[in-house]
Enzyme design. Structure first.
Site, mmCIF file in Angstrom:
data_model
loop_
_atom_site.group_PDB
_atom_site.id
_atom_site.type_symbol
_atom_site.label_atom_id
_atom_site.label_comp_id
_atom_site.label_asym_id
_atom_site.label_seq_id
_atom_site.Cartn_x
_atom_site.Cartn_y
_atom_site.Cartn_z
ATOM 1 N N GLU A 116 0.829 -1.202 0.000
ATOM 2 C CA GLU A 116 0.000 0.000 0.000
ATOM 3 C C GLU A 116 0.865 1.254 0.000
ATOM 4 O O GLU A 116 1.874 1.329 0.693
ATOM 5 C CB GLU A 116 -0.938 0.007 1.212
ATOM 6 C CG GLU A 116 -2.047 -1.038 1.076
ATOM 7 C CD GLU A 116 -2.976 -1.074 2.280
ATOM 8 O OE1 GLU A 116 -3.993 -0.376 2.265
ATOM 9 O OE2 GLU A 116 -2.679 -1.808 3.225
ATOM 10 N N CYS A 150 3.845 8.284 0.752
ATOM 11 C CA CYS A 150 4.118 7.424 1.908
ATOM 12 C C CYS A 150 4.219 5.993 1.378
ATOM 13 O O CYS A 150 3.254 5.477 0.807
ATOM 14 C CB CYS A 150 2.951 7.597 2.876
ATOM 15 S SG CYS A 150 3.079 6.610 4.356
ATOM 16 N N CYS A 187 3.866 -6.372 9.036
ATOM 17 C CA CYS A 187 4.931 -5.919 9.924
ATOM 18 C C CYS A 187 4.985 -6.871 11.103
ATOM 19 O O CYS A 187 3.950 -7.338 11.584
ATOM 20 C CB CYS A 187 4.657 -4.501 10.419
ATOM 21 S SG CYS A 187 6.016 -3.819 11.409
ATOM 22 N N CYS A 234 3.217 -3.225 17.195
ATOM 23 C CA CYS A 234 2.852 -2.076 18.023
ATOM 24 C C CYS A 234 1.336 -2.136 18.216
ATOM 25 O O CYS A 234 0.585 -2.346 17.259
ATOM 26 C CB CYS A 234 3.277 -0.766 17.358
ATOM 27 S SG CYS A 234 5.057 -0.676 17.064
ATOM 28 N N CYS A 266 -1.196 0.012 15.960
ATOM 29 C CA CYS A 266 -0.988 0.139 14.512
ATOM 30 C C CYS A 266 -1.647 -1.035 13.785
ATOM 31 O O CYS A 266 -1.402 -2.196 14.110
ATOM 32 C CB CYS A 266 0.508 0.173 14.213
ATOM 33 S SG CYS A 266 0.888 0.172 12.453
ATOM 34 N N CYS A 290 -2.095 7.313 8.927
ATOM 35 C CA CYS A 290 -1.016 6.650 9.660
ATOM 36 C C CYS A 290 -1.555 5.468 10.455
ATOM 37 O O CYS A 290 -2.532 5.602 11.189
ATOM 38 C CB CYS A 290 -0.391 7.593 10.674
ATOM 39 S SG CYS A 290 0.337 9.043 9.976
HETATM 40 N N1 SAH Z 1 7.575 1.136 11.202
HETATM 41 C C1 SAH Z 1 7.864 2.522 10.943
HETATM 42 C C2 SAH Z 1 7.105 3.123 9.782
HETATM 43 C C3 SAH Z 1 5.619 2.881 9.699
HETATM 44 S S1 SAH Z 1 4.557 3.698 10.820
HETATM 45 C C4 SAH Z 1 7.654 3.321 12.185
HETATM 46 O O1 SAH Z 1 7.083 2.809 13.132
HETATM 47 O O2 SAH Z 1 8.089 4.466 12.216
HETATM 48 C C5 SAH Z 1 4.489 5.377 10.416
HETATM 49 C C6 SAH Z 1 3.974 6.232 11.569
HETATM 50 O O3 SAH Z 1 2.569 6.036 11.849
HETATM 51 C C7 SAH Z 1 4.684 5.904 12.856
HETATM 52 O O4 SAH Z 1 5.073 7.063 13.525
HETATM 53 C C8 SAH Z 1 3.614 5.144 13.602
HETATM 54 O O5 SAH Z 1 3.843 5.065 14.930
HETATM 55 C C9 SAH Z 1 2.377 5.911 13.245
HETATM 56 N N2 SAH Z 1 1.138 5.182 13.561
HETATM 57 C C10 SAH Z 1 0.989 3.857 13.642
HETATM 58 N N3 SAH Z 1 -0.280 3.532 13.973
HETATM 59 C C11 SAH Z 1 -0.941 4.687 14.082
HETATM 60 C C12 SAH Z 1 -2.315 5.008 14.381
HETATM 61 N N4 SAH Z 1 -3.212 4.044 14.604
HETATM 62 N N5 SAH Z 1 -2.666 6.305 14.389
HETATM 63 C C13 SAH Z 1 -1.760 7.269 14.133
HETATM 64 N N6 SAH Z 1 -0.469 7.037 13.852
HETATM 65 C C14 SAH Z 1 -0.054 5.757 13.821
#
Ligand code: SAH
Length: 346
Positions: free
Chosen positions: A85, A98, A105, A109, A112, A332
């Site tokens: 994506e 992006c 992944c 987290c 996410c 995000c």
């Molecule tokens: N793995 C990398 C890149 C992908 S995430 C990283 O963690 O940086 C890109 C951004 O989106 C990160 O800052 C992540 O923490 C944020 N993110 C993830 N889930 C989210 C959510 N549900 N709402 C808002 N931001 C989120």
């Protein structure tokens, strides 16, 4: 498939052709990308026809639009069923793409969506670069109203952890910077805190920006949100980020996804401010976007504003990021395969 090939071995694609044809093809793939092989106007029709179905290493399965046409999300599908994506966000003087570095992944987290659905596989360098080339071609040939006709920023903030796929991401960066001619300064690699990867990236020649997804400023809270923190706790992450900053001279950013009642307290603001000031980093606050398996929610806009002000009062540069593509699950942390299971029967 052309994009799975490095620019150096494109010759294998159109064998028995003179070398200037290979150069022309390389230009079409890497310098002025086009959506269809048909558009490669200086190549003979037979070569174009031969390449037509092999131009991209994926099919465009879904294209969605949001925010009055200024956000596009693509779901690209690789031949093995893996989903890739990408999200393009247009602004008056910027066009930010992006991109994803992995299908799924592994880092889980809690908040996410990509992490909630697990890891599928690493993306190949060609699959990473192709997302960039496709968006470049799209902007030039179709365009977005009121937006530049080329990418100005590329962020590794789509699916996956780029520094957990280091060698392929490195090769993708090489092709973007050294072959496509994209400035390293327009690229941001975002990491959840893979310390060895940060150190390796620091040893590469390119001054790309580094974003650290911090989200919590003490180890106990951070480990509960970002499990990899157990392996690479905040102090180690901070040390690696500082070394990166010293080597590259590029301002770091800290990403902070705001969760109501979780990381929006004054205590966290205090600790975050201390880290940000030590690192001379810019803080980006992102309101949590809803995901299927998490019950957390975003604080109110007012509360986010107050958290931002608390950081400002402590001398930190802070931006509240706008949220694009929420209604098409393109924001995000919302990227994941639409069906929940990306594998199609072969
Ligand atoms: N793995 C990398 C890149 C992908 S995430 C990283 O963690 O940086 C890109 C951004 O989106 C990160 O800052 C992540 O923490 C944020 N993110 C993830 N889930 C989210 C959510 N549900 N709402 C808002 N931001 C989120």
């Amino acid at each position: 498939m052309p994009y799975l090939r490095a620019p150096e071995d494109l010759g294998a694609l159109i064998s028995n052709e003179p070398s200037y044809r290979v150069d022309q093809l390389r230009d079409w793939l890497y310098s002025t990308p086009v959506l269809h092989a048909q558009d490669m106007t200086n190549l003979p029709a037979r070569i174009r026809a031969d390449l037509e179905d092999r131009l991209w290493p994926f099919e465009v399965e879904i294209e969605q639009s949001a925010d009055e046409g200024t956000t596009r999300k693509w779901l690209f599908r690789a031949p093995d069923g893996a989903a890739i994506e990408s999200v393009l966000m247009g602004y008056p003087r910027r066009a930010t793409l992006c991109i994803s570095s992995q299908a799924g992944c592994a880092l889980a987290c809690t908040f996410c969506a990509t992490g909630q659905f697990g890891f599928e596989r690493h993306l190949e360098p060609g699959e990473i670069v192709a997302q960039v080339a496709y968006a470049q071609a799209y902007l030039r040939q179709i365009g977005m109203p009121g937006t530049p006709d080329h990418l100005t920023n590329i962020v590794f903030m789509g699916m996956g952890e780029p520094l957990a796929n280091f060698d392929r991401v490195r090769e993708a960066l090489r092709r973007m910077i050294e072959v496509m001619g994209i400035s390293a300064r327009s690229i941001t690699v975002s990491t959840v805190g893979m310390v060895p990867g940060i150190r390796r990236l620091a040893d590469e020649p390119w001054p790309v920006y580094l974003a650290i997804s911090l989200h919590a400023a003490d180890d106990e809270l951070r480990t509960s949100l970002v499990p990899i923190n157990k392996r690479y706790p905040i102090a180690e992450l901070e040390a690696a980020a500082w070394d990166y900053f010293e080597k590259k001279g590029r301002r770091l950013s800290i990403e902070w996804t705001m969760m109501d009642g979780v990381n929006d307290t004054l205590d966290q603001a205090d600790k975050l401010a201390a880290i940000a000031k030590r690192l001379r980093a810019h803080v980006n606050l992102i309101a949590l976007n809803p995901t299927p398996l998490s019950s957390e929610s975003a604080p109110s806009r007012l509360h986010i504003r107050q958290f931002a002000e608390a950081l400002e009062h402590r001398g930190v540069n802070v931006t509240v990021r706008d949220t694009r593509g929420r209604d098409i699950d393109a924001a995000c942390g919302q990227l994941r395969v639409v069906s929940g299971n990306s594998r199609k029967p072969m």
